[in-house]
Design a protein around this motif. Structure first.
Motif, PDB file in Angstrom:
ATOM      1  N   PRO A 169       6.685   0.342  -4.074  1.00 58.39           N
ATOM      2  CA  PRO A 169       5.510  -0.280  -3.461  1.00 58.39           C
ATOM      3  C   PRO A 169       4.213  -0.078  -4.245  1.00 58.39           C
ATOM      4  N   HIS A 170       4.151   0.958  -5.086  1.00 59.79           N
ATOM      5  CA  HIS A 170       2.949   1.204  -5.889  1.00 59.79           C
ATOM      6  C   HIS A 170       3.030   0.549  -7.270  1.00 59.79           C
ATOM      7  N   HIS A 171       4.026  -0.281  -7.486  1.00 55.06           N
ATOM      8  CA  HIS A 171       4.199  -0.937  -8.787  1.00 55.06           C
ATOM      9  C   HIS A 171       2.927  -1.666  -9.206  1.00 55.06           C
ATOM     10  N   LEU A 172       2.543  -1.502 -10.462  1.00 54.91           N
ATOM     11  CA  LEU A 172       1.356  -2.172 -10.977  1.00 54.91           C
ATOM     12  C   LEU A 172       1.777  -3.484 -11.624  1.00 54.91           C
ATOM     13  N   PHE A 173       1.538  -4.580 -10.908  1.00 54.46           N
ATOM     14  CA  PHE A 173       1.840  -5.904 -11.427  1.00 54.46           C
ATOM     15  C   PHE A 173       0.746  -6.360 -12.379  1.00 54.46           C
ATOM     16  N   ASP A 174       1.098  -7.231 -13.308  1.00 53.59           N
ATOM     17  CA  ASP A 174       0.098  -7.964 -14.077  1.00 53.59           C
ATOM     18  C   ASP A 174      -0.323  -9.139 -13.207  1.00 53.59           C
ATOM     19  N   PRO A 175      -1.530  -9.109 -12.623  1.00 48.69           N
ATOM     20  CA  PRO A 175      -1.888 -10.166 -11.663  1.00 48.69           C
ATOM     21  C   PRO A 175      -1.923 -11.556 -12.282  1.00 48.69           C
ATOM     22  N   ARG A 176      -2.174 -11.615 -13.595  1.00 56.30           N
ATOM     23  CA  ARG A 176      -2.233 -12.922 -14.257  1.00 56.30           C
ATOM     24  C   ARG A 176      -0.842 -13.485 -14.551  1.00 56.30           C
ATOM     25  N   ALA A 177       0.177 -12.715 -14.232  1.00 58.15           N
ATOM     26  CA  ALA A 177       1.550 -13.178 -14.436  1.00 58.15           C
ATOM     27  C   ALA A 177       2.296 -13.367 -13.113  1.00 58.15           C
ATOM     28  N   HIS A 257       6.454   6.798  15.854  1.00 50.88           N
ATOM     29  CA  HIS A 257       5.059   7.203  15.742  1.00 50.88           C
ATOM     30  C   HIS A 257       4.308   6.258  14.802  1.00 50.88           C
ATOM     31  N   ALA A 258       3.028   6.100  15.056  1.00 48.94           N
ATOM     32  CA  ALA A 258       2.184   5.307  14.161  1.00 48.94           C
ATOM     33  C   ALA A 258       2.250   5.896  12.755  1.00 48.94           C
ATOM     34  N   GLU A 259       2.396   5.030  11.760  1.00 49.72           N
ATOM     35  CA  GLU A 259       2.514   5.488  10.383  1.00 49.72           C
ATOM     36  C   GLU A 259       1.374   4.920   9.540  1.00 49.72           C
ATOM     37  N   ASP A 260       0.673   5.778   8.828  1.00 46.39           N
ATOM     38  CA  ASP A 260      -0.455   5.371   7.998  1.00 46.39           C
ATOM     39  C   ASP A 260       0.068   4.632   6.766  1.00 46.39           C
ATOM     40  N   VAL A 261      -0.271   3.349   6.657  1.00 52.44           N
ATOM     41  CA  VAL A 261       0.165   2.530   5.518  1.00 52.44           C
ATOM     42  C   VAL A 261      -1.033   2.033   4.701  1.00 52.44           C
ATOM     43  N   SER A 262      -2.175   2.698   4.873  1.00 50.32           N
ATOM     44  CA  SER A 262      -3.405   2.262   4.211  1.00 50.32           C
ATOM     45  C   SER A 262      -3.236   2.127   2.706  1.00 50.32           C
ATOM     46  N   GLU A 263      -2.532   3.085   2.104  1.00 48.79           N
ATOM     47  CA  GLU A 263      -2.379   3.106   0.656  1.00 48.79           C
ATOM     48  C   GLU A 263      -0.903   2.987   0.259  1.00 48.79           C
ATOM     49  N   ALA A 264      -0.172   2.209   1.049  1.00 59.25           N
ATOM     50  CA  ALA A 264       1.269   2.095   0.832  1.00 59.25           C
ATOM     51  C   ALA A 264       1.627   1.135  -0.286  1.00 59.25           C
ATOM     52  N   ILE A 265       0.784   0.136  -0.531  1.00 58.35           N
ATOM     53  CA  ILE A 265       1.172  -0.952  -1.432  1.00 58.35           C
ATOM     54  C   ILE A 265       0.076  -1.209  -2.457  1.00 58.35           C
ATOM     55  N   SER A 266       0.490  -1.445  -3.683  1.00 62.44           N
ATOM     56  CA  SER A 266      -0.446  -1.774  -4.759  1.00 62.44           C
ATOM     57  C   SER A 266      -1.090  -3.131  -4.518  1.00 62.44           C
ATOM     58  N   ALA A 267      -2.405  -3.195  -4.675  1.00 61.82           N
ATOM     59  CA  ALA A 267      -3.125  -4.459  -4.498  1.00 61.82           C
ATOM     60  C   ALA A 267      -2.923  -5.412  -5.668  1.00 61.82           C
ATOM     61  N   SER A 268      -2.320  -4.935  -6.749  1.00 63.91           N
ATOM     62  CA  SER A 268      -2.123  -5.790  -7.922  1.00 63.91           C
ATOM     63  C   SER A 268      -1.178  -6.953  -7.621  1.00 63.91           C
ATOM     64  N   GLY A 269      -0.344  -6.795  -6.597  1.00 62.72           N
ATOM     65  CA  GLY A 269       0.591  -7.847  -6.244  1.00 62.72           C
ATOM     66  C   GLY A 269       0.006  -8.932  -5.376  1.00 62.72           C
ATOM     67  N   VAL A 270      -1.283  -8.815  -5.045  1.00 71.22           N
ATOM     68  CA  VAL A 270      -1.937  -9.868  -4.253  1.00 71.22           C
ATOM     69  C   VAL A 270      -3.188 -10.423  -4.941  1.00 71.22           C
ATOM     70  N   TRP A 271      -3.905  -9.612  -5.671  1.00 69.63           N
ATOM     71  CA  TRP A 271      -5.033  -9.994  -6.528  1.00 69.63           C
ATOM     72  C   TRP A 271      -5.976 -10.983  -5.842  1.00 69.63           C
ATOM     73  N   ALA A 272      -6.208 -12.144  -6.452  1.00 67.23           N
ATOM     74  CA  ALA A 272      -7.186 -13.104  -5.934  1.00 67.23           C
ATOM     75  C   ALA A 272      -6.773 -13.723  -4.616  1.00 67.23           C
ATOM     76  N   SER A 273      -5.522 -13.508  -4.224  1.00 64.95           N
ATOM     77  CA  SER A 273      -5.035 -14.079  -2.980  1.00 64.95           C
ATOM     78  C   SER A 273      -5.169 -13.134  -1.803  1.00 64.95           C
ATOM     79  N   GLY A 274      -5.396 -11.827  -2.067  1.00 59.98           N
ATOM     80  CA  GLY A 274      -5.457 -10.912  -0.938  1.00 59.98           C
ATOM     81  C   GLY A 274      -5.900  -9.507  -1.231  1.00 59.98           C
ATOM     82  N   GLY A 275      -6.510  -9.243  -2.402  1.00 58.01           N
ATOM     83  CA  GLY A 275      -6.759  -7.872  -2.804  1.00 58.01           C
ATOM     84  C   GLY A 275      -8.148  -7.315  -2.575  1.00 58.01           C
ATOM     85  N   ILE A 276      -9.089  -8.113  -2.075  1.00 56.44           N
ATOM     86  CA  ILE A 276     -10.466  -7.627  -1.918  1.00 56.44           C
ATOM     87  C   ILE A 276     -10.538  -6.483  -0.904  1.00 56.44           C
TER      88      ILE A 276
END
Length: 396
Positions: A169-177, A257-276
């Motif tokens: 889930p923390h994989h760093l995608f190349d957003p331009r690819a 139980h409620a699970e904290d997922v605030s920092e679960a996923i790298s934002a690089s996989g959403v970039w201009a579509s959802g990363g702000i």
């Protein structure tokens, strides 16, 4: 942007394209600045507060919620529940948070400002600006990308993309690819003939903006959006960390139980579509400018606000939805607002403004909901959002 989180190892695994994210806090204590704020009105304030508290009290509801009403420079803040279960701290207008697909409005702002500067045209095509993209996509225009009528296949639904995210889930995608994940797929329909919400659209928008200017999308955001609007707490990170302090986002799947997922996923996989990432306070500043007359020329704004009735944001916003260019019209029982919604693991968001840009509503809950994963919660959320919209529109 919809990303679904399932459990693996210490808690999470990711699968993309649907929207779903133990125990909900028992009716959480609420903090409310609404009725006591300048211009606050105890009558409607109490009703709004109660609606927010009932939303938090639902079995699968969010641990916390925050709504910020801004009217001619005066602000009313309503909160219920907590922004951080570990500390019991309530949500704050200065908390950083993921705004998910509302990021599409920011890429829309960049593109439409470049249209105003004659560096882009709404009739520019993928073939004109991005000739290396698949030939089948070349006829798609910037206008169609911004209105989700392009037919581009959604990269976030691609099995390879899902598999990478699920295994790391923390994989760093190349957003331009990111579009490479669907480069072997044809268009889903003839451009302009149908509406289909696709995360690929705004990736292509950002790439077209880069091609037209020779500059990085992140720098265009700073020069065309952040600086003109004085946004100092708004960013587009590529990693999984959030700036402090932040509104914690949770997976609420009773009876777990409620699970904290605030920092679960790298934002690089959403970039201009959802990363702000931004704060409720700065999100209000942005939507008043983008949905109002301050940011764009009258001619470009006329194009932006040409709506397709019945086409909704994801998740749907309050009232009846219609799609413009990276913006939606929400026709509520009390009048019309312009804005955008979004959801992401741990967050569901709404930002809306009156057409004159003088009033705004931001509404954030710290769990994810959509029509596909929690339809009852989404229906309740939209009802509460509409109540807040009416408070914004009626109390003049």
């Amino acid at each position: 942007m919809s990303i679904r989180v399932r459990r693996f190892r210490t808690g999470l695994s990711a699968a993309v394209t649907a929207a779903a994210l133990g125990t909900l806090l028992s009716p959480a204590q609420a903090a409310n600045a609404g009725p006591d704020a300048p211009g606050g009105h105890p009558g409607h304030g109490n009703r709004l507060q109660q609606g927010l508290e009932r939303l938090v009290a639902l079995d699968d509801g969010p641990p916390g919620a925050i709504a910020v009403l801004t009217k001619h420079g005066r602000t009313e803040v309503y909160t219920a529940g907590v922004g951080d279960i570990a500390t019991g701290r309530p949500p704050s207008p200065d908390d950083h948070m993921r705004i998910a697909s509302i990021s599409k409005a920011y890429s829309g702002a960049v593109a439409l400002r470049l249209v105003d500067e004659k560096l882009l045209s709404l009739d520019d095509t993928i073939g004109d600006r991005l000739p290396d993209q698949p030939a089948d996509w070349h006829a798609v225009t910037l206008r169609q990308l911004l209105q989700h009528t392009s037919g581009l296949p959604d990269f976030s639904a691609a099995p390879e993309f899902r598999n990478i995210l699920q295994s790391d889930p923390h994989h760093l995608f190349d957003p331009r690819a990111l579009l490479d994940f669907v480069a072997d797929q044809p268009l889903r329909f003839r451009p302009g003939s149908l509406y289909e919400y696709s995360n690929s659209d705004n990736i292509a928008v950002a790439l077209m903006a880069e091609a037209a200017t020779g500059r990085r999308y992140e720098d265009l955001l700073k020069d065309l959006v952040y600086r003109p609007l004085g946004l100092r707490q708004t960013s587009l990170p590529l990693g999984y960390r959030l700036p402090r302090p932040y509104l914690h986002g949770y997976d609420i799947t009773p009876p777990a139980h409620a699970e904290d997922v605030s920092e679960a996923i790298s934002a690089s996989g959403v970039w201009a579509s959802g990363g702000i990432v931004t704060t409720p306070k700065e999100l209000g500043v942005f939507i008043r400018a983008y949905g109002g007359p301050a940011l764009l020329s009258e001619q470009t704004r006329k194009e932006q606000l040409t709506f397709r009735p019945g086409d909704s944001s994801e998740p749907a916003g309050p009232g009846t939805n219609a799609a413009g260019l990276a913006i939606f019209q929400y026709t509520t029982r009390c009048g019309v607002l312009y804005g955008h919604t979004g959801n992401f693991p741990g967050y569901t968001q709404l930002a809306a403004t009156t057409p004159d840009g003088t009033r705004s509503l931001t509404f954030s809950i710290n769990t994810q909901t959509s029509k596909s994963n929690k339809p009852a919660l989404l229906a309740r959320l939209r009802t509460v959002e509409e109540d807040f919209a009416c408070a914004l529109l009626n109390d003049r």
